[in-house]
Motif scaffolding. Sequence first.
Motif, PDB file in Angstrom:
ATOM      1  N   GLY A   1       0.820  -1.201   0.000  1.00  0.00           N
ATOM      2  CA  GLY A   1       0.000   0.000   0.000  1.00  0.00           C
ATOM      3  C   GLY A   1       0.854   1.250   0.000  1.00  0.00           C
ATOM      4  N   LEU A   2       0.291   2.314  -0.512  1.00  0.00           N
ATOM      5  CA  LEU A   2       0.960   3.622  -0.526  1.00  0.00           C
ATOM      6  C   LEU A   2       0.054   4.618   0.190  1.00  0.00           C
ATOM      7  N   GLY A   3       0.565   5.166   1.276  1.00  0.00           N
ATOM      8  CA  GLY A   3      -0.193   6.169   2.023  1.00  0.00           C
ATOM      9  C   GLY A   3       0.487   7.512   1.915  1.00  0.00           C
ATOM     10  N   ILE A   4      -0.245   8.578   2.131  1.00  0.00           N
ATOM     11  CA  ILE A   4       0.331   9.915   2.026  1.00  0.00           C
ATOM     12  C   ILE A   4      -0.268  10.803   3.105  1.00  0.00           C
ATOM     13  N   ALA A   5       0.555  11.739   3.581  1.00  0.00           N
ATOM     14  CA  ALA A   5       0.084  12.653   4.624  1.00  0.00           C
ATOM     15  C   ALA A   5       0.853  13.955   4.509  1.00  0.00           C
ATOM     16  N   VAL A   6       0.252  15.026   4.981  1.00  0.00           N
ATOM     17  CA  VAL A   6       0.889  16.338   4.941  1.00  0.00           C
ATOM     18  C   VAL A   6       0.562  17.076   6.228  1.00  0.00           C
ATOM     19  N   ALA A   7       1.505  17.909   6.670  1.00  0.00           N
ATOM     20  CA  ALA A   7       1.266  18.734   7.864  1.00  0.00           C
ATOM     21  C   ALA A   7       2.231  19.905   7.830  1.00  0.00           C
ATOM     22  N   ARG A   8       1.862  20.938   8.532  1.00  0.00           N
ATOM     23  CA  ARG A   8       2.801  22.018   8.792  1.00  0.00           C
ATOM     24  C   ARG A   8       3.170  21.906  10.264  1.00  0.00           C
TER      25      ARG A   8
ATOM     26  N   GLY B   1       5.508  26.027  11.546  1.00  0.00           N
ATOM     27  CA  GLY B   1       6.874  25.730  11.140  1.00  0.00           C
ATOM     28  C   GLY B   1       6.951  25.230   9.697  1.00  0.00           C
ATOM     29  N   ALA B   2       7.834  24.252   9.497  1.00  0.00           N
ATOM     30  CA  ALA B   2       8.084  23.736   8.148  1.00  0.00           C
ATOM     31  C   ALA B   2       6.894  22.929   7.643  1.00  0.00           C
ATOM     32  N   TRP B   3       6.718  22.977   6.317  1.00  0.00           N
ATOM     33  CA  TRP B   3       5.699  22.164   5.658  1.00  0.00           C
ATOM     34  C   TRP B   3       6.357  20.847   5.235  1.00  0.00           C
ATOM     35  N   CYS B   4       5.656  19.747   5.440  1.00  0.00           N
ATOM     36  CA  CYS B   4       6.252  18.461   5.093  1.00  0.00           C
ATOM     37  C   CYS B   4       5.161  17.479   4.679  1.00  0.00           C
ATOM     38  N   ALA B   5       5.377  16.830   3.557  1.00  0.00           N
ATOM     39  CA  ALA B   5       4.488  15.747   3.121  1.00  0.00           C
ATOM     40  C   ALA B   5       5.321  14.487   2.960  1.00  0.00           C
TER      41      ALA B   5
ATOM     42  N   HIS C   1       8.970   8.798   0.752  1.00  0.00           N
ATOM     43  CA  HIS C   1       9.281   9.947  -0.093  1.00  0.00           C
ATOM     44  C   HIS C   1       8.849  11.193   0.653  1.00  0.00           C
ATOM     45  N   VAL C   2       9.807  12.053   0.948  1.00  0.00           N
ATOM     46  CA  VAL C   2       9.565  13.239   1.770  1.00  0.00           C
ATOM     47  C   VAL C   2       9.720  14.482   0.910  1.00  0.00           C
ATOM     48  N   ALA C   3       8.775  15.382   1.003  1.00  0.00           N
ATOM     49  CA  ALA C   3       8.908  16.706   0.381  1.00  0.00           C
ATOM     50  C   ALA C   3       8.737  17.739   1.484  1.00  0.00           C
ATOM     51  N   ALA C   4       9.683  18.671   1.574  1.00  0.00           N
ATOM     52  CA  ALA C   4       9.652  19.615   2.690  1.00  0.00           C
ATOM     53  C   ALA C   4       9.998  21.022   2.230  1.00  0.00           C
ATOM     54  N   ASP C   5       9.339  21.968   2.848  1.00  0.00           N
ATOM     55  CA  ASP C   5       9.593  23.392   2.605  1.00  0.00           C
ATOM     56  C   ASP C   5       9.854  24.023   3.961  1.00  0.00           C
TER      57      ASP C   5
ATOM     58  N   GLU D   1      11.904  18.122  13.335  1.00  0.00           N
ATOM     59  CA  GLU D   1      10.726  17.382  13.777  1.00  0.00           C
ATOM     60  C   GLU D   1       9.619  17.325  12.738  1.00  0.00           C
ATOM     61  N   ALA D   2       9.808  17.967  11.596  1.00  0.00           N
ATOM     62  CA  ALA D   2       8.693  18.145  10.662  1.00  0.00           C
ATOM     63  C   ALA D   2       8.238  16.858  10.007  1.00  0.00           C
ATOM     64  N   SER D   3       9.144  15.885   9.809  1.00  0.00           N
ATOM     65  CA  SER D   3       8.786  14.714   8.999  1.00  0.00           C
ATOM     66  C   SER D   3       8.248  13.546   9.812  1.00  0.00           C
ATOM     67  N   MET D   4       8.388  13.575  11.131  1.00  0.00           N
ATOM     68  CA  MET D   4       8.049  12.387  11.923  1.00  0.00           C
ATOM     69  C   MET D   4       6.545  12.096  11.909  1.00  0.00           C
ATOM     70  N   ALA D   5       5.732  13.084  12.227  1.00  0.00           N
ATOM     71  CA  ALA D   5       4.291  12.835  12.305  1.00  0.00           C
ATOM     72  C   ALA D   5       3.691  12.464  10.951  1.00  0.00           C
ATOM     73  N   PRO D   6       4.040  13.190   9.863  1.00  0.00           N
ATOM     74  CA  PRO D   6       3.490  12.762   8.573  1.00  0.00           C
ATOM     75  C   PRO D   6       3.918  11.352   8.173  1.00  0.00           C
ATOM     76  N   SER D   7       5.111  10.921   8.608  1.00  0.00           N
ATOM     77  CA  SER D   7       5.555   9.558   8.282  1.00  0.00           C
ATOM     78  C   SER D   7       4.644   8.529   8.942  1.00  0.00           C
ATOM     79  N   ILE D   8       4.320   8.749  10.218  1.00  0.00           N
ATOM     80  CA  ILE D   8       3.417   7.828  10.923  1.00  0.00           C
ATOM     81  C   ILE D   8       2.061   7.791  10.218  1.00  0.00           C
ATOM     82  N   ALA D   9       1.558   8.976   9.884  1.00  0.00           N
ATOM     83  CA  ALA D   9       0.246   9.050   9.244  1.00  0.00           C
ATOM     84  C   ALA D   9       0.259   8.373   7.878  1.00  0.00           C
ATOM     85  N   ALA D  10       1.332   8.564   7.119  1.00  0.00           N
ATOM     86  CA  ALA D  10       1.409   7.956   5.790  1.00  0.00           C
ATOM     87  C   ALA D  10       1.478   6.436   5.881  1.00  0.00           C
TER      88      ALA D  10
END
Length: 696
Positions: free
Chosen positions: A552-559, A564-568, A585-589, A662-671
């Motif tokens: 499966g492929l899941g995706i999530a995004v949060a600021r 702070g930083a935007w990260c999907a 796959h992480v995309a961050a601003d 800290e920006a990528s941890m929560a979206p990773s769990i959600a994804a």
Amino acid sequence: MNLAFGGTGPDDRPKLPGSLHLNRRLDMWLTFHADGRVSIHPGKVELGQGILTALAQIAAEELDVALERILVAPTITGRSPNEAVTSGSLSIQEGGMALRHACADARALCLSVAAQASGVPIEDLRVENGVFLGPEGPVGSYGALAERDLLEVEASPDARPKPPQARRVTGVSAPRLDLPAKVFGEARFIQDLRFAGQLHARMIRPPAPGARLLEAPPGALRDGDVLAVIADTEAEAERLAERAARGARWSEGAGLPTDWPRWLEAAPGEESVVAEHGTPAPAARRITRRFFRPFIAHGSVGTCCAIAAFDGTVMRVWSHTQGPYNLRSDLALALGMAAENIIVEHVEGAGCYGHNGADDVALDAAICARLRPGRPIRVLWSRAEELAQAPLSPAMLVEIEAGLDASGTLASWRVHARSNGHSGRPGRVKTPVLLAAPLLPSGQPIPPAINPPLAGGGGAQRNMVPLYRVPGLSATMTRLTEMPIRSSALRGLGALIHVWAIESVMDELAALAGEDAIAFRLRHCDDERAAHVLREAARVAGWGRALPENEGLGIAVARYKNTGAWCAVAAHIRAEERVRCLSLHVAADMGEVINPDGAINQLEGGAIHGVSVALHEQARTDGARITSDSWEGYPVLRFRDVPRVTVNLIQRPEAPPLGAGEASMAPSIAAIAGGIHQALGIRPDRLPFTPENLIR
């Protein structure tokens, strides 16, 4: 703002950037040396995140000095600026921007002096590697002015750092300054530190929370109910500790709950409104979901360590604390000493993202040093202490009720969280919060952890408010006022559950609306930078491609912190006997990036940390004590299971820096949760996503 949660607070002084506003003298931040080198004195500390390299780049840039000539001094109370705590992905925003301004001001000050001395107009001067050059050649240098005490002044609000287009040192992946010593095994960590005459101590802990010492064994040192052994060698200290633990008699402890969701539902607490706006539009379809996360440990590979020496008047402590000044405040309270008589010097330890036992072991060492003055005392925690005695990130329950109107558009969102506070760090309340403090003769119970205000990043309420457009929103929280397990900060704080919960509900709502999950999100997202990273993560991951039946492929995004930083993150998982995460796959601003390689490292580390929490981590109890006190009892992600991580870093040099830790941890769990649903049809509602919890 991290500085004591309230930021710098209102005052009549001209506003200066970041930590400089409270630490205004230039000589607190940098020192010129006669040989041309420059020392910087940050109050932010190295925790393995590479911050010292980024700060050195900022100084080199603004001063026009070669990076290798920038020396980074350790943070020492009384000498370094007080920057509170190194946390919350704020080091560049607070310390970096302070240093940038201070260096720009120092540069302007020195050039002004050189212009006056040489008669060359200041606008005709330039700086090359610390040397001031006029049309006819050198007219001075920072080194030549080192003895002039020019920096013993307050920073000017008029200083002008270089514009983004003029920067050449920042925005470039400079090699980490701290890594060569670590790679080649030099004695850089506090665990390696040795002093002449040093002794070794071990602490004998109560067998359960709340237990008191009834009888100390022969040979052990006692201060109230604090029990320790001290020896000439580490091996002898270990042997004495094992014998003392068998000989000590303790009262029974207070006991611990075993059904944590039920305890979270019933425990008393303080109610508060986090955010509220609008009137919910009538919902044609509505869903209610509940999410649970357990207590989570830091799981540092290197166990906590400290050294202390007491000469009868002054207590000197070497510590890998995240907040030297905050630690000093709590040591003063616990020991009944004047803060001015305590010196805390930071020394690097194992990597850490949150309030682990570094501060606690510092008090252990200080107590031992007071019991045996005149000799440095080193205390090293065991693995069991590391996993069971350090503060844990608290268990949480989150319930969301969300509705769609007849057109499939988000109409209402109600969320409530129940949790202990996420901040039990030293230096923030009048009662010391260090582990051994309640056992001292004048000790008081440790107060329940608090939550920073949302303006300071929040704690249990961090990222509780979705970034999506919601006509009617109600976000409330119960901070539990009973704290059976000492709780405090761990990377992401409440964001770990909130981002997972929000993104899971958004997935369900998209399905309810008959719409693609990304298209549904974008339709409700007014934040273009959030939409940008979401599109990028989806593009790189190949969103919509066919996958084998059990993948499966899941995706999530949060600021991060919603400020702070935007990260999907897109997570590709495979469901085998257990769930495996194959790739992220992480995309961050994160606005301006000082050191791209360091930022990517941070985002990778946060994402991998998220995989470990998602699939493995939970503290366990038996009703009396924490039993997950070994790697067998508290498994974490193994190297063999680390997924492939790719990072797409969107650089915006003209935008303020926002931090990456800290920006990528929560979206990773959600994804990962989204990927599990695609692979198995199960919507995870309980961390970790083990087979037992997925079929519960």
